[in-house]
Scaffold this active site. Structure first.
Site: not given
Length: 258
Positions: A163, A150
């Site tokens: 996250y 990510s």
């Protein structure tokens, strides 16, 4: 000299390979499943939501596609699913870990349960599946592991504390697995998407002006589409990626270098 079709098949074809894809029932995972199936692989989707799994399998037909339902936050269910994969299909040649969760409270409101679930799905599950299937790939002399990283692997982003930590860990896990198994023919790499509209990122894309602000920070001037990663996934899953090891490849329209 090979014909163009024969050359492309020799480098990028996946005929005879079996690919296990977590989170393959929606978003980027589904499009990667479609791409690997299009390159000839038999595809197994692993996710929690049975209705979405059935819909995805139907959408991928006439490809050779099957699915298994499991909660990837549960180690017991994950191990049972891995057993089922091997008993029904044999050991996979390709593992793609696309499943993810992203609770979005502010950092000072992030609960222990939020933390534990995020790390379990986003980082522990890829570790456990690698432990289960990576040594077998190495013993057979060929394998591919592709993780989904990510932007938050390398930068902070509001209200995504757990996250971001999990995705930074994915990059480190990629390097560690590559160090362990690459010399035995197992290429382990990660894809770092840009900002892409998926069920996971819907809260960002429904925030007024936020999608355009993100697009404006991207070199090519737009946010990502789920189809922007399919060619890269086929490459990383193929023989052509035999000398690409331990890398996180950011497919983000230039966002990560601005």
């Amino acid at each position: 000299m090979d014909t163009p079709a024969a050359f492309l098949e020799s480098q990028f074809g996946l005929t005879g390979r079996t690919a296990l894809i977590t989170g393959g029932n929606s978003g980027i995972g589904l499009e990667i499943a479609r791409a690997l199936a299009g390159a000839g692989a038999r595809v197994i989707l692993l996710a929690r939501n049975e209705a979405r799994l059935q819909e995805a399998a139907t959408a991928l037909k006439p490809a050779d596609v099957s699915w298994i339902s499991a909660d990837l936050a549960s180690r017991a269910e994950l191990h049972a699913a891995a057993d089922e994969v091997e008993s029904r299909f044999g050991a996979p040649d390709i593992l793609v870990t696309s499943a993810g969760v992203n609770p979005r409270p502010p950092m000072d409101e992030l609960t222990e349960d939020d933390w534990d679930t995020t790390l379990a799905v986003n980082l522990t599950a890829p570790f456990l599946l690698g432990q289960r299937f990576g040594p077998g790939m190495a013993a057979r002399g060929w394998g591919r592991i592709i993780h989904l990283a990510s932007q938050q692997s390398i930068r902070a982003f509001g209200n995504s504390g757990a996250y971001g930590v999990s995705k930074a860990g994915i990059c480190a896990l990629t390097r560690s697995q590559a160090e362990a198994w690459s010399r035995h023919g197992v290429s382990v790499n990660a894809i770092g998407p840009g900002f892409v509209r998926t069920p996971l990122t819907e809260p960002v894309f429904t925030t007024p002006d936020r999608p355009q602000a993100l697009a404006d920070r991207t070199m090519i001037g737009r946010n990502g589409e789920v189809t922007d990663f399919t060619g890269l996934a086929v490459f990383l899953a193929s023989d052509a990626a035999r000398f690409v090891n331990g890398q996180t490849v950011f497919a983000d329209g230039g966002f990560s270098v601005t």
